[in-house]
Design a protein around this motif. Structure first.
Motif, mmCIF file in Angstrom:
data_model
loop_
_atom_site.group_PDB
_atom_site.id
_atom_site.type_symbol
_atom_site.label_atom_id
_atom_site.label_comp_id
_atom_site.label_asym_id
_atom_site.label_seq_id
_atom_site.Cartn_x
_atom_site.Cartn_y
_atom_site.Cartn_z
ATOM 1 N N ASN A 191 2.836 -3.253 4.316
ATOM 2 C CA ASN A 191 2.902 -2.067 3.464
ATOM 3 C C ASN A 191 2.692 -0.760 4.206
ATOM 4 O OD1 ASN A 191 3.379 -3.347 0.834
ATOM 5 N ND2 ASN A 191 1.375 -4.251 1.163
ATOM 6 N N HIS A 192 2.178 -0.842 5.439
ATOM 7 C CA HIS A 192 1.967 0.357 6.255
ATOM 8 C C HIS A 192 2.396 0.051 7.695
ATOM 9 C CE1 HIS A 192 -0.280 2.080 2.889
ATOM 10 N NE2 HIS A 192 -0.865 0.902 2.787
ATOM 11 N N ASP A 204 -5.649 0.062 1.887
ATOM 12 C CA ASP A 204 -4.435 0.580 1.251
ATOM 13 C C ASP A 204 -4.698 1.915 0.559
ATOM 14 O OD1 ASP A 204 -1.628 0.178 0.248
ATOM 15 O OD2 ASP A 204 -2.680 0.198 -1.674
ATOM 16 N N LYS A 205 -5.848 2.038 -0.109
ATOM 17 C CA LYS A 205 -6.176 3.285 -0.804
ATOM 18 C C LYS A 205 -6.314 4.441 0.187
ATOM 19 C CE LYS A 205 -9.579 5.390 -3.916
ATOM 20 N NZ LYS A 205 -10.854 5.205 -4.645
ATOM 21 N N LEU A 235 -4.930 4.783 3.123
ATOM 22 C CA LEU A 235 -3.638 5.148 3.701
ATOM 23 C C LEU A 235 -2.689 5.734 2.663
ATOM 24 C CD1 LEU A 235 -3.115 2.128 6.123
ATOM 25 C CD2 LEU A 235 -3.591 4.493 6.744
ATOM 26 N N THR A 236 -2.782 5.253 1.431
ATOM 27 C CA THR A 236 -1.900 5.763 0.380
ATOM 28 C C THR A 236 -2.305 7.167 -0.055
ATOM 29 O OG1 THR A 236 -1.479 3.510 -0.401
ATOM 30 C CG2 THR A 236 -0.982 5.317 -1.918
ATOM 31 N N GLU A 237 -3.615 7.378 -0.232
ATOM 32 C CA GLU A 237 -4.087 8.693 -0.667
ATOM 33 C C GLU A 237 -4.090 9.711 0.459
ATOM 34 O OE1 GLU A 237 -7.905 8.156 -2.458
ATOM 35 O OE2 GLU A 237 -7.102 7.158 -4.250
ATOM 36 N N PRO A 251 -1.753 9.991 3.479
ATOM 37 C CA PRO A 251 -0.628 9.539 4.305
ATOM 38 C C PRO A 251 -0.614 10.141 5.707
ATOM 39 C CG PRO A 251 0.108 11.089 2.621
ATOM 40 C CD PRO A 251 -1.307 10.747 2.288
#
Length: 732
Positions: free
Chosen positions: A514-515, A461-462, A464-466, A468
């Motif tokens: 979430n992705h 998650d980190k 993909l979130t940081e 994008p």
């Protein structure tokens, strides 16, 4: 004690009411457009399979089946009916679907019919059937989803109880199916690293044949979770009755094929209960994996097309969406790269014409840099020496080059030489009091532990979130479970193999939720993960680390029996340099195309050929990835192979032809295509030609009817060693 007595009295009243209302005549029909699976409640109140075969044309004929099941005075049932979810300790002498030891030590379970419902679901109908033990507060719910058009049925079971203490489950099948034929022939798909999906067949004899794995993670390394059973003859491509089944489970599985004393076959797909006696708490629900199957009366070819269409429409992540071509750096650089080198490869990817650049292993770790496979796993921070400006600089370089950026990760594993292991040695599966055995210098993280699940999810998650602009994930898993002990589960070690896999799925499910737009490749040291539960969260899987094009023909042929080309990744590499770049590319083009090769090592003509092949593949994607596949000539039956695809409109088709190792002056037969419109006229053109060459195909540029192409065929094979042809057919 009072609770159990009350339950027994109430359930006895239910059974009396059911029998009074003619429950022995109740039929449950689970149907597709081609198949009927008909279940029936017997006079004794238990549920039996009374028919499984071609769909009955008249519903009224089902009533005749009600006379085929009757209980004898000794409690046995006539051979035309078999118990749908037989429990251990009953009057059946053969392998049960479920084995329970109750809290009082009693090891018997007899399930009786309670109720059933049916409701529409996307693509089909779901049937839910509740069964309950008459002496203990234990019940199982059987679920079936029948997909009418695709002729596929998906089934699983849910087990729960209300005893005061945990019960012990030592067997827990997803389903049981029965057959009454003269003979049965099993085709299995064995495997090893670089030897995936190797097909072999044998006749099933009286007794049990077991296909299973005990590896825990990377579980399909030696045996894949799918099979075929030919009825009365070995499974054939274009004719005959065949059952094709696969289990959606990334962990240990077991298929049991038992031929009984009178020649009937029962098929039991399940989680492997090896070292996995499960302690089920009161009111906890134990859900078995989905078993997906099709019964084809037109051979394995039709069965495969059933499963491929079903997967694209209902199971595979983004099954109806697009797929990206790519250039991977692994074969070119391995661990030895830096930011500048990768930026240059991204420009090469653009020049090649592919959609994406994929960065493989080696980009992480600082205290223990990932410069080989002995360190760094678990420390998912960018290596500051190789990549001083981090992932953002790579995504920016990809944007400047005009391609997408993807990245490799192996988040379920840890190297002992890592900061993560130094902080949390208790997060790794390992014995507390024995010498540790390392497979590929690593250990498996204990995903039965919710804290570890949270960490693994947080890593993905980190990233993909940081970042994008990461457009793709290659998710690897290179080790089976070794040193099989969970510091988290402690005295509940019988749950490790099961709860670990459930933890893996929990992480994958959260990533997808979430992705959802991120495409992901499922990889496991090659093709050791290829199950339809994991593929709910992945758009595709890596078939094998073996990219030798000759070996890949067998691997891709095997996997194609259960998976669509859209789900199967194939890359052009430098393996087997005796094969031309054309042959290597043509082999990869029959699946989801990618490259993993140093473009600077190619000649000008080879590079131009690859560019043109990418253009052709992208144009033909509607046929190759979303069309209908027909396996025409098997590499197992000679020295050649051929496969063709036809798009949904039957306007476009593509034929892939491979000469492997023809023998001197052997007889070359024409290849008869399938799936064309017999009344349409098709222009035949050979494509994927090397620059400066012209087609030697006699039919090149000519027009034929679909009828002619399917009945007379094309002379496309040659005496050439390791040669290939790609033929495009366009309706006029």
């Amino acid at each position: 004690m009072k609770h159990s007595l009350l339950f027994t009295l109430l359930f006895g009243m239910i059974l009396i009411c059911q029998n009074t209302n003619g429950a022995e005549r109740k039929l449950i029909r689970i149907s597709t457009n081609q198949t009927d699976l008909i279940l029936q409640v017997g006079e004794n109140g238990r549920l039996y399979q009374s028919y499984f075969g071609e769909k009955l044309r008249h519903a009224s004929d089902m009533e005749a089946l009600s006379w085929d099941i009757h209980a004898a005075s000794d409690g046995s049932v006539s051979q035309r009916g078999w118990e749908v979810y037989s429990g251990s300790g009953n009057e059946d002498f053969f392998e049960p679907a479920i084995a329970i030891t109750h809290t009082d030590g009693n090891p018997s379970t007899w399930f009786y019919y309670v109720s059933s419902t049916q409701q529409p679901v996307p693509g089909g109908t779901q049937t839910d059937i509740t069964l309950r033990d008459d002496q203990y507060p234990v019940e199982v719910t059987l679920h079936y989803v029948a997909y009418a058009e695709e002729n596929v049925i998906k089934t699983w079971s849910e087990i729960r109880h209300e005893e005061k203490k945990p019960i012990r489950l030592s067997a827990y099948a997803s389903a049981m199916l029965y057959f009454c034929r003269n003979s049965y022939y099993l085709t299995e798909f064995s495997s090893d690293w670089a030897k995936e999906a190797q097909m072999s067949s044998q006749r099933l004899q009286p007794g049990k044949k077991i296909l299973d794995t005990k590896l825990g993670s990377r579980a399909a390394m030696h045996m894949h979770p799918f099979f075929m059973v030919g009825m009365n003859q070995p499974a054939q491509e274009r004719q005959g009755e065949v059952l094709m089944g696969t289990l959606g489970w990334t962990g240990n599985f077991r298929f049991t094929f038992e031929v009984d004393n009178v020649g009937n076959l029962r098929v039991i797909p399940a989680i492997n209960p090896y070292a996995s006696v499960y302690s089920l708490q009161p009111n906890e629900v134990f859900t078995t994996p989905e078993f997906i199957f099709t019964l084809s009366t037109e051979g394995t070819g039709q069965g495969s097309r059933n499963l491929q269409a079903w997967a694209r429409r209902y199971q595979l992540k983004d099954g109806m969406g697009d797929r990206m071509t790519l250039l991977n750096n692994w074969e070119n650089t391995a661990f030895d790269f830096d930011q500048s080198l990768l930026a240059g490869l991204m420009k090469e990817a653009k020049d090649l014409g592919v959609d994406m650049f994929l960065l493989d292993d080696g980009w992480f770790g600082n205290k223990y840099p990932r410069n080989n496979d002995r360190a760094g796993l678990g420390d998912w921070e960018v290596n500051r020496t190789k990549l001083p400006e981090g992932i953002p600089a790579l995504t920016q370089a990809a944007q400047e080059a005009g391609v997408k950026f993807g990245i490799w990760i192996e988040p379920e594993m840890v190297n002992p030489k890592s900061e993560l292991y130094e902080r949390h040695p208790d997060w790794a599966i390992h014995y507390p009091n024995r010498e540790t055995y390392y497979y590929r210098n690593q250990l498996v993280l204990d995903l039965s532990n919710p804290e570890v699940q949270e960490y693994v999810y947080g890593v993905v998650d980190k990233l993909l979130t940081e970042n994008p602009d990461i457009a793709y994930f290659k998710w690897d898993c290179n080790s089976p479970i070794t040193n099989i002990y969970s510091p988290y589960l402690k005295e509940r070690q019988g749950q490790l193999y099961i709860d670990h896999v459930r933890g893996v799925y929990n992480v994958m499910r959260r990533v997808k939720e979430n992705h959802p737009a991120t495409p992901m490749m499922l990889c496991s040291g090659g093709g050791a993960r290829c199950d339809y539960e994991a593929l709910k969260y992945f758009t595709e899987f890596w078939c094998s680390d073996n990219t030798d094009p000759v070996e890949r023909l067998y691997i891709q042929w095997g996997f194609s029996h259960f998976f669509p080309a859209k789900a199967m990744c194939a890359h052009v590499t430098s393996w087997n340099k005796a094969a031309s770049v054309k042959f290597r590319t043509d082999v990869a083009s029959m699946c989801k195309l990618g490259f993993d090769i140093g473009l600077k090592d190619l000649s000008a003509d080879e590079l131009e050929y690859c560019r043109e092949a990418v253009v052709n593949w992208k144009r033909l994607k509607p046929a190759i990835l979303d069309g209908t596949q027909y396996r025409l000539v098997s590499p197992y039956e000679g020295n050649h192979m051929a496969v063709n695809y036809v798009d949904a409109s039957q306007e476009k088709a593509v034929l892939f032809v491979y000469d492997i190792h023809p023998r001197y002056q052997e007889k070359l037969l024409p290849v008869k295509l399938q799936g064309l419109d017999p009344d349409k006229m098709y222009r035949v053109e050979e494509i994927n030609l090397m620059p400066g060459t012209t087609s030697t195909l006699k039919a090149h540029g000519r027009i034929f009817s679909g009828d002619y192409l399917m009945k007379a065929g094309l002379d496309v094979f040659t005496f050439g060693q390791i040669q290939s042809r790609v033929v495009e057919l366009t309706a006029q």
